[in-house]
Design a protein around this motif. Sequence first.
Motif, short mmCIF file in Angstrom:
data_model
loop_
_atom_site.label_atom_id
_atom_site.label_comp_id
_atom_site.label_asym_id
_atom_site.label_seq_id
_atom_site.Cartn_x
_atom_site.Cartn_y
_atom_site.Cartn_z
N ASN A 170 0.84 -1.19 0.00
CA ASN A 170 0.00 0.00 0.00
C ASN A 170 0.89 1.25 0.00
OD1 ASN A 170 -2.34 -1.61 0.04
ND2 ASN A 170 -2.22 -1.81 2.26
N LYS A 171 0.82 2.08 1.05
CA LYS A 171 1.63 3.30 1.10
C LYS A 171 2.90 3.13 1.94
CE LYS A 171 -2.24 6.47 0.33
NZ LYS A 171 -2.99 7.65 0.86
N GLU A 172 3.17 1.89 2.35
CA GLU A 172 4.36 1.62 3.14
C GLU A 172 5.47 1.05 2.26
OE1 GLU A 172 3.49 0.09 7.42
OE2 GLU A 172 2.06 -0.91 6.09
N ALA A 173 6.71 1.28 2.66
CA ALA A 173 7.85 0.75 1.91
C ALA A 173 9.02 0.56 2.87
CB ALA A 173 8.23 1.70 0.78
N LYS A 174 9.88 -0.39 2.54
CA LYS A 174 11.04 -0.66 3.41
C LYS A 174 12.12 -1.41 2.64
CE LYS A 174 8.81 -4.81 5.39
NZ LYS A 174 8.36 -5.45 6.66
N LEU A 175 13.29 -1.44 3.26
CA LEU A 175 14.44 -2.19 2.76
C LEU A 175 14.76 -3.26 3.79
CD1 LEU A 175 16.96 -2.71 0.97
CD2 LEU A 175 18.10 -0.87 2.24
N VAL A 176 14.78 -4.51 3.35
CA VAL A 176 14.98 -5.62 4.28
C VAL A 176 16.13 -6.51 3.80
CG1 VAL A 176 13.92 -7.62 5.43
CG2 VAL A 176 12.53 -5.60 4.89
N THR A 177 16.96 -6.93 4.74
CA THR A 177 18.01 -7.91 4.46
C THR A 177 17.55 -9.26 4.99
OG1 THR A 177 19.70 -6.20 4.74
CG2 THR A 177 20.44 -8.48 4.76
N PHE A 178 17.52 -10.26 4.12
CA PHE A 178 17.10 -11.62 4.47
C PHE A 178 18.30 -12.57 4.38
CE2 PHE A 178 13.21 -9.68 2.88
CZ PHE A 178 12.21 -10.18 3.71
N SER A 179 18.24 -13.63 5.18
CA SER A 179 19.16 -14.74 4.96
C SER A 179 18.68 -15.51 3.73
CB SER A 179 19.18 -15.67 6.18
OG SER A 179 17.96 -16.40 6.26
N GLN A 180 19.49 -16.43 3.27
CA GLN A 180 19.11 -17.22 2.09
C GLN A 180 17.90 -18.11 2.36
OE1 GLN A 180 22.46 -19.27 0.36
NE2 GLN A 180 23.77 -17.48 0.50
N HIS A 181 17.56 -18.31 3.63
CA HIS A 181 16.40 -19.12 4.00
C HIS A 181 15.17 -18.27 4.28
CE1 HIS A 181 19.02 -22.61 4.20
NE2 HIS A 181 19.82 -21.96 5.01
N GLY A 182 15.29 -16.95 4.10
CA GLY A 182 14.14 -16.09 4.27
C GLY A 182 13.97 -15.50 5.66
#
Length: 312
Positions: A170-182
């Motif tokens: 929707n109107k939210e946004a972000k930058l996320v770092t994940f491991s290879q397993h999510g």
Amino acid sequence: MDMLNNDECQFCYDKVIFRCMPCKVALCKDCVAVHIKMTSTISHKIVLSEEGKEEKRRQLFKKDTLSSGFENMCDVSYQDMGLFYICSEQCKVIKKLNLSGKEIDSFKATKSPLCVKSCSNGVLYTEFGIKAVMFYIRGRIKHLFSTGDWQPQGVNTTKAGNILLTLRRNKEAKLVTFSQHGNVCSEIQYQDREPLYCDPWYVVESPRGYLCVSDQGKSSVICVRSDGELIFQYYGHRNSFYPRGLCSDATSHFIVADPWNNKLHYISSCGEFICYLEYESMDSPTSISNVADKPNNFLICEIGGFIHSVEM
């Protein structure tokens, strides 16, 4: 009318000394404080006026030009040994080519691919309407992990082997770092309790470990440390700015594609404009990738479907 091009202060019509890049407002030295006070909820960037200075330009050496067979190309990602992946907004097919333009492999995504990131044994990619990270390896498509009710847009990897995603809901946004397993390693969404991102797309990690995102909603490039501390926001140089694909060179400076203005912006690791980069017959570059095994070499894809191999 673009206030950044005005010769008079927005408030008192005195001589312009400063400009607020996010607000596109021209200011004299006495009205900077007035402007900031009137719009205190906005993150301002006050810079000296660039009026009268020549635009710095640097020519890139074009080594080769390839035709992808696509139109509206949206991303390119170099793998190794002269191989790279490409995708288009108007075609479900993701291709793997060599530097001679020969198709080595291809596969069909479920919907429209958004971004691709080559890995040593395959390619990560995101798709419009698919709330998951996808992975193609040796003829098989894998659903790597779900992103819940968030739409993944840009995808990249870190030196540590984690996965970077720009996400929107929707109107939210972000930058996320994940491991290879999510598993979520870190999440960056706010700066001083205000949303940091609006419509984040392409993302890259620099050699210094800075995380840089092109945000089309804010018409800016936003760079943070891995802990979320803001380093800079870059709003273009003097004119309008529509950032798309970006990469970092060996010095941790950034190259940003600006297709609607037919420009490549070269900016420092602290967000200062260095120069425009150009190459022969440049036509609306949309994304750029380092050629990892050839320092100072890059692949640039264009809206019209051409891929250029260039050297800085």
